[in-house]
Design an enzyme around this catalytic site. Sequence first.
Site, PDB file in Angstrom:
ATOM      1  N   HIS A 435       0.911  -1.185  -0.032  1.00 53.01           N
ATOM      2  CA  HIS A 435      -0.041   0.000  -0.092  1.00 53.01           C
ATOM      3  C   HIS A 435       1.003   1.168   0.008  1.00 53.01           C
ATOM      4  O   HIS A 435       1.417   1.693   1.116  1.00 53.01           O
ATOM      5  CB  HIS A 435      -0.786   0.026   1.427  1.00 53.01           C
ATOM      6  CG  HIS A 435      -1.962  -1.056   1.413  1.00 53.01           C
ATOM      7  ND1 HIS A 435      -2.610  -1.565   2.219  1.00 53.01           N
ATOM      8  CD2 HIS A 435      -2.649  -1.780   0.094  1.00 53.01           C
ATOM      9  CE1 HIS A 435      -3.370  -2.365   2.050  1.00 53.01           C
ATOM     10  NE2 HIS A 435      -3.529  -2.458   0.721  1.00 53.01           N
ATOM     11  N   GLU A 438       1.333   3.966   2.709  1.00 53.92           N
ATOM     12  CA  GLU A 438       1.483   3.425   4.050  1.00 53.92           C
ATOM     13  C   GLU A 438       2.865   3.537   4.288  1.00 53.92           C
ATOM     14  O   GLU A 438       3.820   2.484   4.414  1.00 53.92           O
ATOM     15  CB  GLU A 438       0.955   2.216   4.405  1.00 53.92           C
ATOM     16  CG  GLU A 438      -0.592   2.429   4.531  1.00 53.92           C
ATOM     17  CD  GLU A 438      -1.247   0.939   4.651  1.00 53.92           C
ATOM     18  OE1 GLU A 438      -0.685  -0.132   4.625  1.00 53.92           O
ATOM     19  OE2 GLU A 438      -2.555   0.858   4.428  1.00 53.92           O
ATOM     20  N   HIS A 531       2.776  -2.573   7.127  1.00 54.35           N
ATOM     21  CA  HIS A 531       1.539  -1.841   6.705  1.00 54.35           C
ATOM     22  C   HIS A 531       1.618  -0.689   7.674  1.00 54.35           C
ATOM     23  O   HIS A 531       2.344  -0.332   8.561  1.00 54.35           O
ATOM     24  CB  HIS A 531       0.243  -2.587   6.804  1.00 54.35           C
ATOM     25  CG  HIS A 531       0.047  -3.335   5.616  1.00 54.35           C
ATOM     26  ND1 HIS A 531      -0.610  -3.055   4.525  1.00 54.35           N
ATOM     27  CD2 HIS A 531       0.940  -4.435   5.249  1.00 54.35           C
ATOM     28  CE1 HIS A 531      -0.582  -4.056   3.508  1.00 54.35           C
ATOM     29  NE2 HIS A 531       0.265  -5.109   4.121  1.00 54.35           N
ATOM     30  N   GLU A 603       0.994  -3.839  11.309  1.00 58.67           N
ATOM     31  CA  GLU A 603       0.282  -2.415  11.348  1.00 58.67           C
ATOM     32  C   GLU A 603       0.892  -1.502  12.248  1.00 58.67           C
ATOM     33  O   GLU A 603       1.055  -1.661  13.396  1.00 58.67           O
ATOM     34  CB  GLU A 603      -1.267  -2.562  11.470  1.00 58.67           C
ATOM     35  CG  GLU A 603      -2.106  -3.434  10.755  1.00 58.67           C
ATOM     36  CD  GLU A 603      -2.320  -2.895   9.415  1.00 58.67           C
ATOM     37  OE1 GLU A 603      -1.919  -1.799   9.132  1.00 58.67           O
ATOM     38  OE2 GLU A 603      -3.029  -3.754   8.499  1.00 58.67           O
TER      39      GLU A 603
END
Length: 807
Positions: A435, A438, A531, A603
């Site tokens: 992504h 990010e 991420h 994350e």
Amino acid sequence: MKWPFLSQTHRLPDPYEDFMYRHLQYYGYFKAQRGSLPNSATHQHIQKNNPRYLLNGSLGEKDDLIPDTLQKEKLLYAVSFCCPGWSQCSSDHPASSLLIAGITGTHSHMLSSPRLRSRQLLYDELDEVNPRLREPRELFSILSTKRPLQGPRWPTECEVIKENIHHIEWAPPQPEYLYQPTGNEKLPEIVGEKKGTVVYQLDSVPTEGSYFTSSRVGGKRGIIKQLAVTLQGPEDNTLLFESRFESGNLQKAVRVDTYEYELTLRTDLYTNKHTQWFYFRVQNTRKDTTYRFTIVNLLKPKSLYTVGMKPLLYSQFDAVTRNIGWRREGNEIKYYKNNTDDGQQPFYCLTWTIQFPYDQDTCFFAHFYPYTYTDLQCYLLSVANNPIQSQFCKLRTLCRSLAGNTVYLLTITNPSQTPQEAAAKKAVVLSARVHPGESNGSWVMKGFLDFILSNSPDAQLLRDIFVFKVLPMLNPDGVIVGNYRCSLAGRDLNRRYKTILKESFPCIWYTRNMIKRLREEREVLLYCDFHGHSRKNNIFLYGCNNKNHKYWLHERVFPLMLSKNAPDKFSFHSCNFKVQKCKEGTGRVVMWRMGILNSYTMESTFGGSTLGSKKGTHFTTEDLKSLGYHVCDTLLDLCDPDQTKFTQCLAELKELLRQKIHKKFNKLGQDKDLEGSWSGISLSDIESSTSGSDILSQKKKKSLQTRKQRNEQFSFHSILLERAGFASHLQKQPTFFKNQKSSSLPVKNENLRLNGRDKDTPLDSSMVTLILKIPRFQTNHKSCGLSQPPPRVILPIWPVFALPYRF
């Protein structure tokens, strides 16, 4: 690739043979005509399928195809030249087979050729005719000090300014605290360009309905237009905006007041959505003047800006004169819904005020610390030119992206003393920036690389026992153009790991293929994709739930260890191990289904920490880089021959889950001894959704369920309750129903009802019961393991396993 044995009458042209024929003939090394080649239909089975037949015919019988030894030597040279990585190929690869044919054929004296010896073959001290293959050359040449870096390739529709944008790395000496809302923040009314003045706007931006066609270094040809307004004089205080540089994505700026601007973000290219990441430049600033900026087209209803996150500001003057880089700034920060109703999807606004530190300064705003494709190339260039690091870090090209940008693959390991030692090493696969918006993932990755490439004893030990396969930027195209989530195909690549479309999603296809081949060579201990998260604070992992009792809870050990090694940054409480259907195409799920037990998505928040000494502060790049070190430290704990830590973590995990399940039972008013039965409960049903947020608790409206869905759900929950020790609820009928007959109402009229409760009456989970009318479930009683349909029962509501009552 295997050479297929096709029937004589259906043999298709082999693409590799065709390539070699055309290539070698073009350079004058292959004189035979296509018609002079042996007819496969008239020769033996092995002859018509063996690629070396192109050189030697029937292993030496067709020497007339290449007239002399010198010509064959030229051919071998051409093979090694046009396929510099041939030594990596299997014997099935045509280039490898052609070279083997030249070595093992009747003209073995060609080995003495100085031209051949200087390229692919190495000899021992006795100069015996038993050469070994040289380490293959680097498969890309852009990382060289002898020439400048190849610039990023942009879609040909994109205009790109020629200035080089560079930011220094800097860590603030003091903690940067989250913004504390006062409750008096202004919510500006969105007026748009009808009442304001457009001061910056991209002319042509590929959106949904168009698609990527071609790319080039520097983007669109021709003169770069001046999109910002022209200043009318030194007294003109209009801000000058720009975003046509790597990772920038501002679409439009409208001046609605003297010092107030409305900003529209550009969506991901070839889509009409994914506005979250922002990064742009402003010039012609005025000191000690309060400016207001409002981004008007954000799409997420939840954001960390509601709980204190601040935008990032970078002052060029501060960077040059005081060596100060990105810092958190802003006041009157508010995230709210845009009340402009245009009949389309709802938009959300982010507004903030700021005072610039200097007059006539050049400043940048960003959602998070940028890390561009050029930043990565510069870092890898320093590694490639480091005489020590380049010995154990090999850089390769995994593939090319849609735009033709290189997707880099790093193999990091210390040289092994013996083949047995090399084969015994386990593998660890790490990736980032699937992504593109990010950028948190790149900073964690940089911290990991800084440590694993260092001379630390722990780093050397890790390189001794592991082979690290590192993909530092999986979606370079998206990073370059400033996308938040998608590639130039207009799709989220982290939902495409099951794809067979190599041409549309090359980065993902080649990544999965590389890992598949790696698993055939050695065990892959861990896979982790880095991420960023826009709705939850702290750092945490999403994993998978192993149903094999032998490895029960093992996938949770690594996250728990990591939380102990980084207690002020990493939250085990925020980790989740639920495999949802909508996440079946993600990297962690696909790799887990391929057989990698420890398969995770890491994350990292865009905001800050709520833990320990860092509670209430923003994360800096140093905080994220330190997590890369903690990943290495936790790997050593996980693989420690002394399994004390591992055993302790397993015991702690069992106790944590026991407490969680007890809490669920207590809500039922039951005091059950769960010893021996609690482990049979599906842990995935205890987990919450990985798409949830710890900020807001807005309940999503559930869609209506079909009768089939309700029946299946009842069957499933009945089994769970029975395993958990609640079989008695299914077997014993309440006294009230002992003499009642099964209802004979039609299925279409059967609904779940709440006893004695009006629609507006609050629901008390300790007292309210569900009356289940059983006849509609009679078709599925066998799937529950029951010999006959169960009677109607009254079940207390259990928030996790309760049946929905709104139809």
